[in-house]
Design an enzyme around this catalytic site. Structure first.
Site, PDB file in Angstrom:
ATOM      1  N   ASP A  41       1.010  -1.221  -0.117  1.00 21.10           N
ATOM      2  CA  ASP A  41      -0.068  -0.034  -0.099  1.00 21.10           C
ATOM      3  C   ASP A  41       0.956   1.118  -0.042  1.00 21.10           C
ATOM      4  OD1 ASP A  41      -2.145   1.482   0.305  1.00 21.10           O
ATOM      5  OD2 ASP A  41      -1.848   1.484   2.524  1.00 21.10           O
ATOM      6  N   LYS A  42       0.459   2.350  -0.296  1.00 19.37           N
ATOM      7  CA  LYS A  42       1.146   3.607  -0.355  1.00 19.37           C
ATOM      8  C   LYS A  42       0.867   4.510   1.075  1.00 19.37           C
ATOM      9  CE  LYS A  42       0.292   7.332  -2.524  1.00 19.37           C
ATOM     10  NZ  LYS A  42       0.526   8.558  -1.233  1.00 19.37           N
ATOM     11  N   ARG A  93      -1.568  15.034  -2.220  1.00 20.42           N
ATOM     12  CA  ARG A  93      -3.098  14.363  -2.560  1.00 20.42           C
ATOM     13  C   ARG A  93      -4.018  15.727  -2.527  1.00 20.42           C
ATOM     14  NH1 ARG A  93      -3.517   9.430   0.738  1.00 20.42           N
ATOM     15  NH2 ARG A  93      -5.483   9.989   1.563  1.00 20.42           N
TER      16      ARG A  93
END
EC number: 7.6.2.1
Length: 1194
Positions: A392-393, A594
């Site tokens: 996962d990041k 993000r």
């Protein structure tokens, strides 16, 4: 999960009537008693024994024990099998009983918790186990919720209550739940005692975030959702009291429904061992048949002549039947080729390795006080064989601590660091952060570096004001004010907390909320908005909205969400602004930030009234409620006006780039599976050094249809093949596929490639007719990044690699969305991070930082694999050397199933004489120190290729054991044929021969384990020499006068050992046997070390050279020598280091220097095997040869 109540047929719907136990009992719902234990005092022995004898090995040894109880075929006493069998069964039973005791203790602790239950209008203290479906119970602040409850009322206004769900999903932030208005007024016991509403709802299930039902009361019906439910395992917070109606109890609660057992995982060595044990059993049967035929022939030709003093046993009337009985006798005698102690020893070694992981201080995070934890003991050696890592990041590679970094408002970008002249500052220049002292409610920890945004707020820019107004209103954050002006936000996600905190510092302070209002301090002025609706976020919508009414009466919808979703829902007049904002979004994503897009829409009063009415009807719909709500949400979230975008920074965890670089050098392929957008994921890929500028090409797959995706994958493969052909690596395209093997057409490409694929493209790529093409292309790439993927797609990608590759996979993540991936992979690793502990609970290993994965694999994993392989090789060798002596002896004793050794020696050989030394080696052995394991990642490759224990190595061990047994029998046999004692008497007798062979065997196998041990500790010394001493002590004791006088029938050969071992001839025989058995092994190892050393041999040699050089250097300094020493630069340097260092793939110089030294003798054999393995269609489809040399993978 077992139940306290009997099992019932599956429910289609649940009906619960409040305060009506008799009515509810007719449905036979489960009580609130939980039972996770397996046994009780009565059932423990039969059930545990039944479970243990389901193991093939235990059943096999029970079968042997039964054979030994038959006098006609037993040549060994029954205790030779029953002692080790009972020992193994007892150890396992004690372990199972201990585990079950703690389960009982935990069950009792939970079942006996106290709860206040409303019975006949009076609150009574009842144990949790006595709570029933339909009861109304009272909870007080900080109490655990006893069962899944429908919230009826609470001490807070509007029936609100606050809960913490850490035990369900690991999140410590508070969540809000609300009673439906019609029951929120039932605040006292007298009203609640009269409440007789009936709930019809879904049957028990494991969906934590969903609930659908309807409350029927006073001829009205009211829709129920998850927002009205308090689930077992939650804790009531900041709420004085609340009442709830029990809907699901005990094993039917969602918490218990989610506690299903993880699928049992087995290692490749386990599977190989099962195959080998079957082969050995077949070999045992073959030996038994040969000796049985020999017995029949001997009895027919020779034995019949000696019937007078060697009569056949009673019931034996022919040579054939004698041979038949002899077969079973030899099965008993030769069974020690697979001793029961093998399985016990393997579990002990694995347990030791697990404790080493738990105790490793270098994997302990002091900041979080979190040690590494091996949550299973069965997979340790597989940690040394990993070829694919799926990560996962967010929260795994990054910290999941969000910081508001940049934003775009009305086409203007804010957030770049400015210098004193107002220009964009260069990298490394960082002026003072923005001063928020004007705002007494600002969060002092928040920092922002662009003062122009604050100036726009102060100048009254309406777009900027609306931007921050949206951030302060459109969220589900809870506010807690412990003292005047001291605000604490409880957010459901770190992103949301960061956005609300940013709005707070820029003057739009979210202060408090009720179910119907939100209070915001806008630049010091308190404004209360009426909250009309919350259109909540989910993984399908990827957006959330609120509809509020301002004090002026204007109704407005505020929305924030993913750019891919929101930009297509904007009004056409926003096109120019959309283009500018999209450029900003791409810029932010390119920096690894993000992003979210913000928009709003004004609603007419009449339209809102109509839409609200339809929403109310949809909420109460008995069927397809969620679909109807989704359509209404979609309708209102159209033709919105664009406000801007936010960019949040999620920083990389410490040590991530270095860890990925070193794991890549160990030939481990890392795939990142993330829900983030493509640009963000790609930028993180560059930050992590997964993607580099010197890569030949990065392929991006973005097709929206099956044909587009197939074409993009085909073009990528063609480019890789075209680039390889000039290098002389041409190959033909063959699509031959079996169900378990994938023959790659990209086995030896030149250059380094990466693949980036989006979620919608991945959905097509994972279809049955294209999954092979996708996997073929992805495996030829050095790095793979999958963006915008769902939790299910993560598991599908892992399953795809498992399906077609004979490679060990590891999945690592930190959130609930990673659980399916973690459970699917061979090895699951959970990171205890910001997203809770669900990933940890589902994992096999856990720790707090991604960088510890390097140590888990390269040190603990590699050592565990090495130790287990050496243990198994030695174990099979020593048992074949021990057992095959009986086979050779059969040809000289008329095939009479007579044993060579004393029966006590047979019993104690695997339990006392040889068990502890091999356990010490299996637990403590090392080939190189931990620092060297980290410095030279290439040392990891033998595990990936399964070189240290495979069928070939097994047959070598067996051959060595058989060779040892031949010498062990025939050298003493030849010596004893003509040898005499010191007094001239004949030396040869059965017991003297047995003592000589047994002593030779114990010494030879002790010397052999000394040769096999690479890392000596005090424990190794004590166990090896202690076992030898124990052998001689027991030997002399069993031939002593004392034991003879106590047990004259058992210990008849008084003084035999003393007399035999007093003869020089015997000791010379033992010495000759030892030398002849061991010398070929020593010679072979010296030659192999000199002619074809492994990389670990080279590392050890270099380490010795360094130590010697340091000693000489110290000596030279001591005598004051000034002369220069010959430089080692020319010896260790190799072309390509400059490029490596400039590319940022940081490695210690010693590691690189040694690679040049070690490449000649060691790289060739590993690469040869890797190509061979790839040719067989198993695992190798990664760049090798020239491609591997390009980055100097040590």
């Amino acid at each position: 999960m077992e139940r306290c109540a009997a099992r019932r047929a599956p429910e289609e719907e649940r009906r619960v009537r409040a305060n009506a136990r008799e009515y509810n009992e007719k449905f036979q719902y489960a009580s609130n008693c939980i039972k996770t234990s397996k046994y009780n005092i009565v059932t423990f022995l039969p059930v545990n024994l039944f479970e243990q004898f389901q193991e093939v090995a235990n059943t096999y040894f029970l079968f042997l024990l039964i054979l030994q109880l038959i006098p006609q075929i037993s040549s060994l006493s029954w205790f030779t099998t029953i002692v080790p069998l009972v020992l193994v069964l007892t150890i396992t039973a004690v372990k199972d009983a201990t585990d079950d005791y703690f389960r009982h203790k935990s069950d009792n602790q939970v079942n006996n918790r106290q709860s206040q239950v409303l019975i006949s209008g009076v609150l009574r203290q009842e144990q949790w186990m006595n709570v029933r479906v339909g009861d109304i119970i009272k909870l007080e602040n900080n109490q655990f919720v006893a069962a899944d409850l429908l919230l009826l009322s609470s001490s807070e206004p509007h029936g609100l209550c606050y809960i913490e769900t850490a035990e369900l999903d690991g999140e410590t932030n508070m969540k809000v739940r609300q009673a439906i208005p019609v029951t929120s007024e039932l605040g006292d016991t007298s009203k609640l005692a009269l409440f007789d509403g009936e709930v019809i709802c879904e049957p028990p299930n494991n969906k934590l975030d969903k609930f659908g039902g309807t409350l029927y009361w006073k001829e009205n019906k009211y829709p129920l959702s998850n927002q009205n439910m308090l689930l077992r395992g939650c804790v009531l917070r900041n709420t004085e009291w609340c009442f709830g109606l029990v809907i699901f109890a005990g094993p039917d609660t969602k918490l218990m429904q989610n506690s299903g057992r993880t699928k049992f995982k087995r290692t490749s060595i386990d599977r190989l061992m099962n195959t080998l044990v079957l082969w050995i059993f077949g070999f045992l049967v073959c030996m038994g048949v040969i000796l049985a035929i020999g017995n029949a022939i001997w009895e027919h030709e020779v034995g019949v002549c000696f019937q007078i003093y060697l009569p056949w046993d009673e019931g034996v009337h022919s040579a054939f039947f004698s041979g038949f009985l002899s077969f079973w006798s030899y099965i008993i005698i030769l069974n020690t080729v697979v001793p029961i102690s093998l399985y016990v020893s393997v579990e002990v070694i694995r347990l030791g390795h697990s404790y080493f992981i738990n105790w490793d201080k270098k994997m302990y995070c002091a900041k979080r006080r979190t040690p590494a934890e091996a949550r299973t003991t069965t997979l340790n050696e597989e940690l040394g064989q990993v070829e694919y890592i799926f990560s996962d990041k967010t929260g795994t590679l990054t910290q999941n601590i969000m910081v508001f970094s940049k934003c775009s408002v009305n086409g203007h970008s804010y957030g770049d660091v400015q210098d004193v002249l107002g220009h964009k500052a260069e990298l490394g220049e960082r002026p003072e952060p923005v001063d928020f002292s004007f705002n007494p409610l600002a969060d002092p920890r928040f920092q922002f570096w662009d003062p122009s945004l604050l100036e726009a707020v102060k100048l009254g820019d309406p777009h900027v004001h609306e931007f921050f107004r949206l951030l302060s209103l459109c969220h589900t954050v809870m506010s807690e004010e412990k003292s005047e002006g001291e605000l604490f936000y409880k957010a459901q996600s770190p992103d949301e907390g960061a956005l609300v905190t940013a709005a707070r510092n820029f003057g739009f302070v979210f202060r408090s909320r009720t179910p119907k209002t939100i209070t915001v301090h806008e630049l010091g002025r308190a404004i209360t908005y009426q909250l009309l609706a919350i259109l909540d976020f989910n993984n399908i919508r990827k957006r959330m909205s609120v509809i509020v009414r301002s004090p002026e009466g204007k109704i407005r919808l505020y929305c924030k969400g993913a750019d891919t979703i929101l930009l297509e829902r904007l009004h056409p007049t926003n096109q120019d602004l959309t283009n500018v904002t999209t450029d900003h979004l791409n810029e932010y994503a390119g920096e690894g930030l993000r992003t979210l897009v913000l928009a709003y829409k004004d609603l007419e009063e009449s339209y809102y009234e109509d839409w609200s009415e339809r929403l109310h009807r949809a909420s109460g719909a008995p069927e397809a409620r969620e679909d109807r709500l989704a359509r209404l949400y979609d309708e209102v979230e159209h033709d919105m006006m664009l406000l801007g975008a936010t960019a949040i920074e999620d920083k990389l965890q410490q040590g991530v780039p270095e860890t990925i670089a070193i794991l890549t050098l160990a030939n481990i392929k890392i795939w990142v599976l993330t829900g983030d957008k493509q640009e963000t994921a790609v930028n993180i890929g560059y930050s992590c050094k997964m993607l580099t500028d010197d890569m030949t090409e990065v392929f991006v797959i973005t097709g929206h249809t099956v044909l587009e995706v197939r074409e993009e994958l085909r073009k990528a493969r063609e480019k890789m093949m075209d680039a390889s052909r000039p290098m002389g690596n041409g190959f033909s395209y063959q699509e031959k596929l079996s169900s378990t093997k994938l023959t790659s057409v990209l086995e030896a490409i030149a250059g380094e490639y990466a693949l980036v694929i989006n979620g919608h493209s991945l959905a097509h790529a994972l279809e049955a007719d294209m999954e092979v093409e996708f996997l073929e292309t992805a495996c030829a790439c050095k790095a793979v990044i999958c963006c915008r993927v769902t939790p299910l797609q993560k598991a599908q990608v892992v399953e795809l690699v498992k399906k077609y590759k004979k490679a060990v996979t590891l999945a690592i993540g930190d959130g609930a969305n990673d659980v399916s991936m973690i459970k699917t992979a061979h090895i699951g690793v959970g990171i205890s991070g910001q997203e809770g502990i669900q990933a940890v609970l589902a994992s096999d290993y856990s720790f707090s930082q991604f960088k510890f994965l390097q140590r888990l694999l390269l040190v603990h994993g590699r050592w565990s694999y090495l130790r287990m392989c050496k243990f198994l090789c030695y174990f099979f060798y020593k048992n074949f050397a021990f057992t095959m002596v009986h086979f050779w002896f059969g040809f000289f004793c008329g095939f009479s199933a007579q044993t060579v050794y004393d029966q006590y020696f047979i019993t104690l050989y695997n339990i006392v004489y040889t068990s502890l030394p091999v356990l010490a080696m299996g637990v403590f052995d090392q080939d190189v120190p931990e620092q060297r394991s980290m410095e030279y990642p290439k040392l990891y490759e033998p595990g990936q290729l399964n070189l240290l224990f495979n069928k070939r190595e097994f047959f070598i061990c067996i051959a060595q054991g058989i060779y040892t047994s031949v010498l062990m029998f025939f050298i003493p046999y030849g010596v004893f044929a003509d040898a005499t004692r010191d007094d001239g008497a004949q030396l040869a007798d059965y017991q003297s021969f047995a003592v000589t062979v047994a002593t030779s065997l114990v010494i030879v196998v002790s010397v052999q384990i000394g040769l096999d041990t690479g890392f000596w500790t005090a424990i190794n010394h004590f166990f090896i020499w202690g076992s030898l001493a124990a052998y001689f002590a027991i030997l002399f004791a069993m031939h002593s006068d004392g034991l003879f006088q106590m047990f004259p029938n058992q210990f008849r050969f008084v003084g035999n050992a003393q007399n035999t071992l007093a003869q020089p001839t015997v000791w010379l025989t033992i010495a000759l046997t030892t030398v002849v058995c061991v010398m070929p092994v020593v010679a072979f190892r010296f030659l192999k070390l000199d002619l074809k050393p492994e990389l670990s041999d080279t590392v050890r040699y270099t380490q010795l050279v360094r130590k010697k050089q340091k000693t000489q250097h110290r000596c030279m300094r001591r005598v004051g020598r000034v002369g220069s020493r010959r430089s080692g630069y020319a010896f260790s340097h190799q072309e390509g280091f400059g490029e490596l260092i400039m590319s940022g793939k940081n490695m210690r110089l010693s590691s690189l220097a040694l690679s040049g030294f070690a490449a000649r003798p060691s790289a060739s054999w590993i690469e040869t095997l890797r190509k061979k393995k790839g040719g067989e269609g198993s695992t190798a489809c990664s760049p090798s040869g020239a491609a591997a040399d390009k980055t100097l993978k040590v």
